[in-house]
Design a protein around this motif. Structure first.
Motif, PDB file in Angstrom:
ATOM      1  N   ASN A  46       0.816  -1.215   0.000  1.00 14.41           N
ATOM      2  CA  ASN A  46       0.000   0.000   0.000  1.00 14.41           C
ATOM      3  C   ASN A  46       0.856   1.274   0.000  1.00 14.41           C
ATOM      4  OD1 ASN A  46      -2.476   1.356  -0.013  1.00 14.41           O
ATOM      5  ND2 ASN A  46      -2.610   1.435   2.221  1.00 14.41           N
ATOM      6  N   GLU A  87       1.302   3.366  -2.340  1.00 17.81           N
ATOM      7  CA  GLU A  87       0.651   4.512  -2.999  1.00 17.81           C
ATOM      8  C   GLU A  87       0.025   5.443  -1.965  1.00 17.81           C
ATOM      9  OE1 GLU A  87       0.181   1.010  -5.908  1.00 17.81           O
ATOM     10  OE2 GLU A  87       0.110   1.348  -3.734  1.00 17.81           O
ATOM     11  N   GLU A  88      -0.596   4.862  -0.937  1.00 22.39           N
ATOM     12  CA  GLU A  88      -1.172   5.693   0.118  1.00 22.39           C
ATOM     13  C   GLU A  88      -0.086   6.443   0.883  1.00 22.39           C
ATOM     14  OE1 GLU A  88      -4.502   4.520   2.910  1.00 22.39           O
ATOM     15  OE2 GLU A  88      -2.800   4.513   4.317  1.00 22.39           O
ATOM     16  N   SER A  90       1.001   9.314  -1.208  1.00 22.81           N
ATOM     17  CA  SER A  90      -0.043  10.331  -1.275  1.00 22.81           C
ATOM     18  C   SER A  90      -0.092  11.165   0.000  1.00 22.81           C
ATOM     19  CB  SER A  90      -1.399   9.660  -1.521  1.00 22.81           C
ATOM     20  OG  SER A  90      -2.445  10.600  -1.455  1.00 22.81           O
ATOM     21  N   TYR A  91      -0.072  10.495   1.143  1.00 22.91           N
ATOM     22  CA  TYR A  91      -0.107  11.215   2.419  1.00 22.91           C
ATOM     23  C   TYR A  91       1.151  12.050   2.611  1.00 22.91           C
ATOM     24  CZ  TYR A  91      -4.253   8.737   4.206  1.00 22.91           C
ATOM     25  OH  TYR A  91      -5.520   8.264   4.423  1.00 22.91           O
ATOM     26  N   GLU A 146       4.278   7.533  -9.942  1.00 20.48           N
ATOM     27  CA  GLU A 146       3.339   8.134  -8.998  1.00 20.48           C
ATOM     28  C   GLU A 146       3.976   9.307  -8.277  1.00 20.48           C
ATOM     29  OE1 GLU A 146      -0.297   8.471  -6.818  1.00 20.48           O
ATOM     30  OE2 GLU A 146       0.248   7.406  -8.657  1.00 20.48           O
ATOM     31  N   ALA A 185       2.152   1.702   5.396  1.00 24.53           N
ATOM     32  CA  ALA A 185       0.716   1.811   5.128  1.00 24.53           C
ATOM     33  C   ALA A 185       0.105   0.443   4.857  1.00 24.53           C
ATOM     34  CB  ALA A 185       0.480   2.734   3.932  1.00 24.53           C
ATOM     35  N   ARG A 223      -0.445   2.304   9.253  1.00 29.33           N
ATOM     36  CA  ARG A 223      -1.885   2.197   9.026  1.00 29.33           C
ATOM     37  C   ARG A 223      -2.444   1.159   9.996  1.00 29.33           C
ATOM     38  NH1 ARG A 223      -6.585   4.204   7.358  1.00 29.33           N
ATOM     39  NH2 ARG A 223      -5.602   5.151   5.497  1.00 29.33           N
ATOM     40  N   SER A 267      -6.500   7.863   9.350  1.00 29.49           N
ATOM     41  CA  SER A 267      -6.856   8.859   8.343  1.00 29.49           C
ATOM     42  C   SER A 267      -5.663   9.770   8.105  1.00 29.49           C
ATOM     43  CB  SER A 267      -8.041   9.693   8.822  1.00 29.49           C
ATOM     44  OG  SER A 267      -7.671  10.470   9.960  1.00 29.49           O
ATOM     45  N   PHE A 268      -5.751  10.595   7.069  1.00 38.46           N
ATOM     46  CA  PHE A 268      -4.677  11.545   6.817  1.00 38.46           C
ATOM     47  C   PHE A 268      -4.545  12.532   7.972  1.00 38.46           C
ATOM     48  CE2 PHE A 268      -3.387  15.787   5.288  1.00 38.46           C
ATOM     49  CZ  PHE A 268      -2.059  15.488   5.004  1.00 38.46           C
TER      50      PHE A 268
END
Length: 407
Positions: A220, A222-223, A226-227, A253, A288, A311, A331-332
């Protein structure tokens, strides 16, 4: 005892199952047991110096990177194992070597222990065929495969719950994999730490987040990217150590998110012996992933004094506690708030580091792991009756009985 560990995943492959098997082998040997490994290789052979039997196999990377499957047994190799005469076989995977473990258990009349490491439902992305097989048939296949096993070990309550959800009607015990803590307990000098950071362009004032592991979809990442991209402070850096099939797409990405090499660094693969230094050069371990059955990297990081930001996932229960040795974000907003506090409050950071180190050193040693596993071995041997008496193992059962934990 003579113990045969059987696994489709073993060196030169590197993953959690391989590391767990190696840890168990070495810890059992330190307790005086004769331990050998049965695994797959290009040719059938026995390496005396490694105490490892390799069964001829073929590559099946279509299903999983580096995977190999033995399509038939080698009678000469099997006879050599039988001549050695293991007291017990302990399988670590559910593929071709699992079937060899079953055959040896039946032929020799010895107990069969199995560790269920992998939650396959989290790995279906590696093959459309594999995904269809798992989605339709996993519960039935597992029940069929595990019906002759004497004892199932899972590394976490999460994995046990997964098996129980499949209606597995066998005894299941939870035993977290221990690790050799000594490499992580040995502190590197401040000079070496700073030199390692500087080699990646990381300064003293930077807050360095570290991911160390295989770059696969199940992690995970990618998360995580992103965060991380939404954190505004340029002094927060992210170092990703490892390689895997997701590397190219992660680079793409990162570019799409506007993350330059000044903030996001892909370090690539490093020698396994170097991992303690990387944990110690970072400020916070970031994961994550929700696919872990236990998360050995969490324990390695904690044993190095590196708090973990992860996570939230059931596998972390009993390992991570919020604001004590890390934080489990949902959560973010959770993610951002914890990092903000961690970056600014040096006393908080130091307190988490010390707690991470002390708790890991107290609770996840390979010797504790081996002692508990030894107790389970002796228990199933005693249940077999004649095996324990014939091999003179009965006196040991009383010695290790305090380690035996029941469901």
């Amino acid at each position: 005892m003579k113990i045969l560990l059987a696994s489709d995943a073993y060196f030169p492959m590197i993953n959690g199952v391989v590391i767990s098997t190696k840890i168990l082998k070495e810890a059992l040997e330190s307790r005086g047991h004769d331990v050998r490994v049965l695994t797959v290789g290009e040719k059938s052979k026995y390496l005396e110096d490694q105490k490892t039997y390799y069964l001829a196999s073929r590559s099946t990377e279509y299903f999983y990177p580096e995977a190999r499957v033995a399509f038939m047994s080698d009678h000469q190799l099997r006879n050599a194992i039988m001549a050695w005469g293991p007291d017990l076989v302990h399988s670590q995977s559910e593929f071709s070597i699992f079937l060899q473990a079953k055959k040896l258990s039946r032929l020799l009349g010895i107990p069969w222990v199995h560790t269920y490491h992998t939650a396959y439902e989290n790995y279906t992305h590696y093959s459309r065929i594999f995904k269809g097989l798992i989605d339709r048939h996993l519960p039935g296949l597992l029940n069929y495969y595990l019906k002759d096993v004497d004892l199932i070990i899972t590394p976490s309550q999460k994995t046990r719950a997964s098996l129980e959800g499949f209606k597995i009607n066998k005894r299941i015990e939870v035993l977290a994999t221990g690790i050799d803590l000594s490499p992580f307990a040995k502190k590197i000098s401040p000079e070496k730490r700073q030199a390692l950071r500087a080699s990646y362009g990381l300064g003293k004032e930077d807050l360095v987040l570290l991911f160390l592991g295989r770059l696969g979809e199940e992690k995970n990442l990618e998360e995580a990217l992103s965060y991380f991209s939404r954190l505004e402070d340029p002094r927060i850096k992210f170092l990703i150590v490892g390689m895997g099939p997701l590397y190219k797409s992660l680079c793409q990405e990162a570019k799409a998110l506007g993350l330059g090499a000044d903030r996001l660094i892909f370090a690539g693969k490093i020698p396994h012996t170097a991992t303690p230094s990387y944990y110690q050069m970072a400020d916070l371990f970031l994961s994550a992933s929700v696919s872990e059955t236990q998360g050995l990297t969490y324990i390695e990081a904690l044993a190095s004094g590196l708090p973990v930001l992860a996570r939230k996932d059931p596998c972390q229960e009993g390992v991570l506690e919020n604001n004590l040795n890390g934080y489990r974000y949902e959560s973010f907003e959770d993610f951002k708030a914890f990092i903000g506090t961690y970056q600014k409050d040096l006393d908080f950071r130091d307190r988490l580091s010390k707690t991470a180190y002390s708790r890991a050193q107290a609770g996840f040693s390979s010797q504790e792991f081996a002692a508990q596993m030894e107790a389970y071995y002796l228990e199933v041997l005693s249940q077999k009756g004649s095996q324990a008496r014939k091999r003179g193992l009965a006196p040991l059962i009383n010695k290790v009985s305090p380690f035996i934990k029941r469901a």
